[in-house]
Scaffold this motif. Structure first.
Motif, PDB file in Angstrom:
ATOM      1  N   ASP A 105       0.825  -1.210   0.000  1.00 36.14           N
ATOM      2  CA  ASP A 105       0.000   0.000   0.000  1.00 36.14           C
ATOM      3  C   ASP A 105       0.856   1.256   0.000  1.00 36.14           C
ATOM      4  O   ASP A 105       0.495   2.270  -0.631  1.00 36.14           O
ATOM      5  N   MET A 106       1.989   1.206   0.704  1.00 38.12           N
ATOM      6  CA  MET A 106       2.851   2.382   0.767  1.00 38.12           C
ATOM      7  C   MET A 106       3.480   2.699  -0.587  1.00 38.12           C
ATOM      8  O   MET A 106       3.793   3.858  -0.874  1.00 38.12           O
ATOM      9  N   THR A 107       3.664   1.687  -1.407  1.00 39.26           N
ATOM     10  CA  THR A 107       4.311   1.906  -2.705  1.00 39.26           C
ATOM     11  C   THR A 107       3.309   2.069  -3.840  1.00 39.26           C
ATOM     12  O   THR A 107       3.678   2.549  -4.906  1.00 39.26           O
ATOM     13  N   THR A 108       2.075   1.679  -3.637  1.00 41.06           N
ATOM     14  CA  THR A 108       1.090   1.744  -4.731  1.00 41.06           C
ATOM     15  C   THR A 108      -0.092   2.665  -4.422  1.00 41.06           C
ATOM     16  O   THR A 108      -0.917   2.893  -5.291  1.00 41.06           O
ATOM     17  N   LYS A 109      -0.166   3.182  -3.189  1.00 41.76           N
ATOM     18  CA  LYS A 109      -1.267   4.074  -2.826  1.00 41.76           C
ATOM     19  C   LYS A 109      -0.735   5.257  -2.035  1.00 41.76           C
ATOM     20  O   LYS A 109       0.244   5.140  -1.304  1.00 41.76           O
ATOM     21  N   CYS A 110      -1.397   6.382  -2.183  1.00 41.28           N
ATOM     22  CA  CYS A 110      -1.048   7.560  -1.402  1.00 41.28           C
ATOM     23  C   CYS A 110      -1.515   7.362   0.032  1.00 41.28           C
ATOM     24  O   CYS A 110      -2.658   6.975   0.281  1.00 41.28           O
ATOM     25  N   PHE A 111      -0.632   7.615   0.998  1.00 38.06           N
ATOM     26  CA  PHE A 111      -0.962   7.428   2.409  1.00 38.06           C
ATOM     27  C   PHE A 111      -2.070   8.379   2.847  1.00 38.06           C
ATOM     28  O   PHE A 111      -2.871   8.051   3.726  1.00 38.06           O
ATOM     29  N   ASN A 171       6.009  12.686  -7.148  1.00 43.07           N
ATOM     30  CA  ASN A 171       5.840  14.114  -6.887  1.00 43.07           C
ATOM     31  C   ASN A 171       4.625  14.357  -5.990  1.00 43.07           C
ATOM     32  O   ASN A 171       4.650  15.230  -5.108  1.00 43.07           O
ATOM     33  N   HIS A 172       3.579  13.586  -6.211  1.00 45.79           N
ATOM     34  CA  HIS A 172       2.360  13.747  -5.403  1.00 45.79           C
ATOM     35  C   HIS A 172       2.617  13.415  -3.937  1.00 45.79           C
ATOM     36  O   HIS A 172       2.211  14.163  -3.042  1.00 45.79           O
ATOM     37  N   THR A 173       3.297  12.298  -3.670  1.00 46.75           N
ATOM     38  CA  THR A 173       3.511  11.873  -2.287  1.00 46.75           C
ATOM     39  C   THR A 173       4.611  12.668  -1.580  1.00 46.75           C
ATOM     40  O   THR A 173       4.646  12.713  -0.351  1.00 46.75           O
ATOM     41  N   SER A 174       5.502  13.293  -2.347  1.00 47.19           N
ATOM     42  CA  SER A 174       6.588  14.051  -1.725  1.00 47.19           C
ATOM     43  C   SER A 174       6.259  15.529  -1.567  1.00 47.19           C
ATOM     44  O   SER A 174       6.798  16.183  -0.662  1.00 47.19           O
ATOM     45  N   LYS A 175       5.364  16.060  -2.395  1.00 47.60           N
ATOM     46  CA  LYS A 175       5.072  17.492  -2.343  1.00 47.60           C
ATOM     47  C   LYS A 175       3.606  17.800  -2.046  1.00 47.60           C
ATOM     48  O   LYS A 175       3.300  18.596  -1.166  1.00 47.60           O
ATOM     49  N   GLU A 176       2.706  17.170  -2.777  1.00 50.09           N
ATOM     50  CA  GLU A 176       1.293  17.511  -2.625  1.00 50.09           C
ATOM     51  C   GLU A 176       0.671  16.863  -1.385  1.00 50.09           C
ATOM     52  O   GLU A 176      -0.027  17.518  -0.618  1.00 50.09           O
ATOM     53  N   HIS A 177       0.915  15.567  -1.194  1.00 51.78           N
ATOM     54  CA  HIS A 177       0.360  14.845  -0.052  1.00 51.78           C
ATOM     55  C   HIS A 177       1.470  14.163   0.751  1.00 51.78           C
ATOM     56  O   HIS A 177       1.437  12.962   0.993  1.00 51.78           O
ATOM     57  N   ASN A 178       2.426  14.952   1.148  1.00 48.72           N
ATOM     58  CA  ASN A 178       3.493  14.431   2.005  1.00 48.72           C
ATOM     59  C   ASN A 178       2.931  14.185   3.406  1.00 48.72           C
ATOM     60  O   ASN A 178       2.414  15.108   4.047  1.00 48.72           O
ATOM     61  N   MET A 179       3.027  12.949   3.869  1.00 50.73           N
ATOM     62  CA  MET A 179       2.416  12.608   5.165  1.00 50.73           C
ATOM     63  C   MET A 179       3.016  13.412   6.312  1.00 50.73           C
ATOM     64  O   MET A 179       2.330  13.713   7.295  1.00 50.73           O
ATOM     65  N   PHE A 180       4.285  13.788   6.185  1.00 53.02           N
ATOM     66  CA  PHE A 180       4.924  14.529   7.275  1.00 53.02           C
ATOM     67  C   PHE A 180       4.417  15.964   7.358  1.00 53.02           C
ATOM     68  O   PHE A 180       4.477  16.575   8.430  1.00 53.02           O
ATOM     69  N   TYR A 181       3.902  16.492   6.256  1.00 54.42           N
ATOM     70  CA  TYR A 181       3.324  17.828   6.303  1.00 54.42           C
ATOM     71  C   TYR A 181       2.130  17.864   7.264  1.00 54.42           C
ATOM     72  O   TYR A 181       1.933  18.839   7.988  1.00 54.42           O
TER      73      TYR A 181
END
Length: 224
Positions: A127-133, A151-161
């Motif tokens: 799930d972590m590699t195929t779906k956005c958290f 780009n989506h998981t690192s900038k738009e929907h970064n879980m740490f944000y």
């Protein structure tokens, strides 16, 4: 966990029954140390119970390893064939029920539990590699766009944000909150995660439309 406790409880009950039978019928047959006649291992019910639980469970051959051999009983003790048959049933049944069946059941439950944990871990990794958290959308949907899933998981929907947001609100004076911060803080205090865009992503045009007709956070225009 419940199945393991149930099986372990059943094992304790079965061993307790065998202890009573062994102490009542075959008390003189026990010998923990062949060179020490006083170390029978079953001089009392408590000692007999200890013998069944400690060396009896650890032995692959069951409790018969700590009892006199059946081949010598007829000569030394002049036992009847009925008594020898009873000892035979006692030894074999203990080995079959306790040493083989119950112990393997416990081992099987433990192995299955580790297998389930491994499957859950593999599923989480998948799930972590195929779906956005955050939004839970599949990576394939973002890879069809120009930005891509990374780009989506690192900038738009970064879980740490989202983690930083919660810590930021926790450390900030509530009197200095903006309207949006007050709204999110109220949701967090309710124990809700309604502020998380589950199933929504601006990169896919699934977000909140800006008043000017533009999808907030993107350069895409949609017809009204």
């Amino acid at each position: 966990r419940e199945s393991l406790l149930t099986t372990a409880t059943l094992m304790l009950i079965v061993i307790f029954i065998y202890t009573h039978v062994g102490h009542a019928a075959f008390k003189s047959h026990y010998h923990l140390d062949p060179h020490n006649g006083n170390a029978t291992g079953c001089s009392s019910l408590a000692e007999c119970l200890l013998t069944h639980f400690d060396p009896g469970l650890r032995s692959d051959t069951g409790i018969s390893e700590y009892l006199s051999e059946l081949t010598t009983l007829d000569d030394d003790s002049r036992m009847s064939y009925e008594s020898i048959f009873g000892r035979l049933c006692y030894d074999v049944s203990y080995w079959a029920i306790v040493s083989v069946t119950l112990i393997n059941m416990v081992a099987g439950i433990i192995i299955d539990s580790f297998g389930q944990l491994r499957d859950l871990h593999n599923k989480a990794q998948m799930d972590m590699t195929t779906k956005c958290f955050i939004c839970g959308l599949n990576a394939s949907e973002f890879n069809r766009e120009d930005s891509g899933f990374d780009n989506h998981t690192s900038k738009e929907h970064n879980m740490f944000y989202y983690l930083y947001l919660r810590e930021y609100l926790r450390s900030k004076d509530p009197n200095e909150y903006t309207g949006q911060e007050s709204y999110v803080d109220g949701i967090i205090k309710q124990g809700s995660i309604a502020y998380v865009p589950i199933g929504k992503a601006l990169a896919l045009g699934r977000g909140i439309r800006h008043s000017g007709g533009r999808w907030f956070g993107t350069n895409k225009h949609k017809d009204k």
